[in-house]
Design an enzyme around this catalytic site. Structure first.
Site, short mmCIF file in Angstrom:
data_model
loop_
_atom_site.label_atom_id
_atom_site.label_comp_id
_atom_site.label_asym_id
_atom_site.label_seq_id
_atom_site.Cartn_x
_atom_site.Cartn_y
_atom_site.Cartn_z
NE ARG A 149 4.31 -0.24 1.08
CZ ARG A 149 5.20 -0.74 0.23
NH1 ARG A 149 6.09 -1.65 0.65
NH2 ARG A 149 5.23 -0.36 -1.03
CE LYS A 173 1.13 -1.31 -0.37
NZ LYS A 173 0.53 -0.25 -1.21
CG HIS A 245 2.61 5.74 4.84
ND1 HIS A 245 2.88 4.39 4.87
CD2 HIS A 245 2.54 6.07 3.52
CE1 HIS A 245 2.96 3.93 3.64
NE2 HIS A 245 2.77 4.93 2.80
NE ARG A 248 6.37 3.59 1.92
CZ ARG A 248 7.12 2.67 1.34
NH1 ARG A 248 8.16 2.14 1.97
NH2 ARG A 248 6.86 2.25 0.11
CG HIS A 271 7.46 3.04 -4.54
ND1 HIS A 271 7.82 4.37 -4.46
CD2 HIS A 271 6.63 2.81 -3.49
CE1 HIS A 271 7.24 4.91 -3.40
NE2 HIS A 271 6.51 4.00 -2.80
CE1 TYR A 280 7.15 10.15 -0.28
CE2 TYR A 280 7.48 8.53 -2.02
CZ TYR A 280 6.93 8.90 -0.80
OH TYR A 280 6.14 8.01 -0.12
#
Length: 299
Positions: A149, A173, A245, A248, A271, A280
């Site tokens: 990110r 995150k 992004h 990514r 994730h 994806y």
């Protein structure tokens, strides 16, 4: 209004017990207010103890007819579930009318990706004779090599590079740390930037460990990375609307197309749920469908 005491109690619960911010509390209360606006529109204002699933289904139909987006409907339903869940917890109602209430299915937006030719075009368009160009090349190489990110990229530290092992430590995150492999090309250009460009920047106190710096010696901003990538896309005439992004997305899609294990990709992307990573796989399915179309004798 007969239901104001319940709403005030819910507000107190959100602020004190759930410790939500003022904006979050207001968002919940606005969702609840929509339900009672609906009752006003039909000249009916039942006590919360009288509200059942049929009332709520009619309310959902009403906001749908008003043209409310599915994503907004889903948020309103989530707010209602929290409200009636609170009332049940406090024994103010005996049954939860939202128990069987379903949110509308949300269309999952498939991410834009770049193919390797497009990525090479962007990298080749960078003027590496300039200090900013050396940094830009390193940034794109690292974004694509590691699937970071943009916030993770600008937060990278020198102390988090494990060059001999071929890994970097990333803070994602929720301050969750993960270890991500870094490719040889990305390491090469990052080292060129560090040894030939960064070394000449007068670094401000407190930013000594940050890898990517601006000209004044502070950590690079997210906006700077966005601007650089947009300018590059315009320079090469790329029609896609890309951002940091996008690299990514491309990282994940190319790995999955190449046969990488979904769990491994999930780990590298950071994730928390594999469901997020599964988005994806759409391009992989398109690729497989193309194989059938092109090569199966009875396609």
């Amino acid at each position: 209004m007969i239901n104001q005491p319940y709403i005030r109690s819910f507000k107190t619960y959100l602020k004190l017990e759930r410790s939500l911010s003022g904006n979050s509390v207001d968002a919940y209360l606005n969702d609840i207010a929509k339900l009672f606006q609906y009752f006003d529109s039909i000249d009916k204002q039942p006590d919360v103890k009288e509200i059942d699933s049929s009332h709520l289904k009619s309310f959902i139909s009403w906001i749908n007819e008003l043209g409310m987006l599915p994503s907004t409907q889903a948020r309103v339903i989530s707010g209602l579930k929290s409200f009636f869940g609170f009332l049940l917890l406090e024994n103010l109602i005996t049954t939860d009318p939202t128990e069987l209430l379903e949110a509308p299915r949300l269309a999952r937006k498939l991410p834009d990706t770049l193919n390797i030719h497009e990525i090479n075009r962007l990298i080749d368009a960078i003027d590496a004779s300039k200090p900013d160009g050396v940094r830009s090349k390193a940034i794109i190489e690292v974004l694509y090599s590691c699937g970071l990110r943009v916030s993770e990229l600008v937060g990278l530290r020198l102390s988090n590079i494990f060059e001999e092992a071929g890994f970097i430590k990333v803070v994602g995150k929720g301050n969750r740390e993960r270890i991500v492999p870094i490719g040889g090309s990305a390491l090469k250009y990052m080292n060129i930037y560090i040894s030939e460009t960064r070394v000449h920047i007068p670094i401000k106190k407190g930013f000594e460990d940050y890898i990517f710096l601006n000209r004044s010696g502070s950590s690079l901003s997210r906006i700077s990375v966005f601007t650089m990538i947009k300018s590059l896309a315009e320079k090469v005439g790329l029609k896609k609307d890309i951002s940091p992004h996008t690299f990514r997305h491309s990282f994940a899609t190319h790995l999955i197309e190449g046969g990488a294990d979904l769990r491994a990709v999930q780990e590298m992307l950071g994730h928390s749920s594999i469901t997020t990573t599964e988005i994806y796989t759409h391009l992989d399915r398109d690729y497989l469908r193309g194989i059938i179309t092109d090569f199966h004798p009875r396609s």
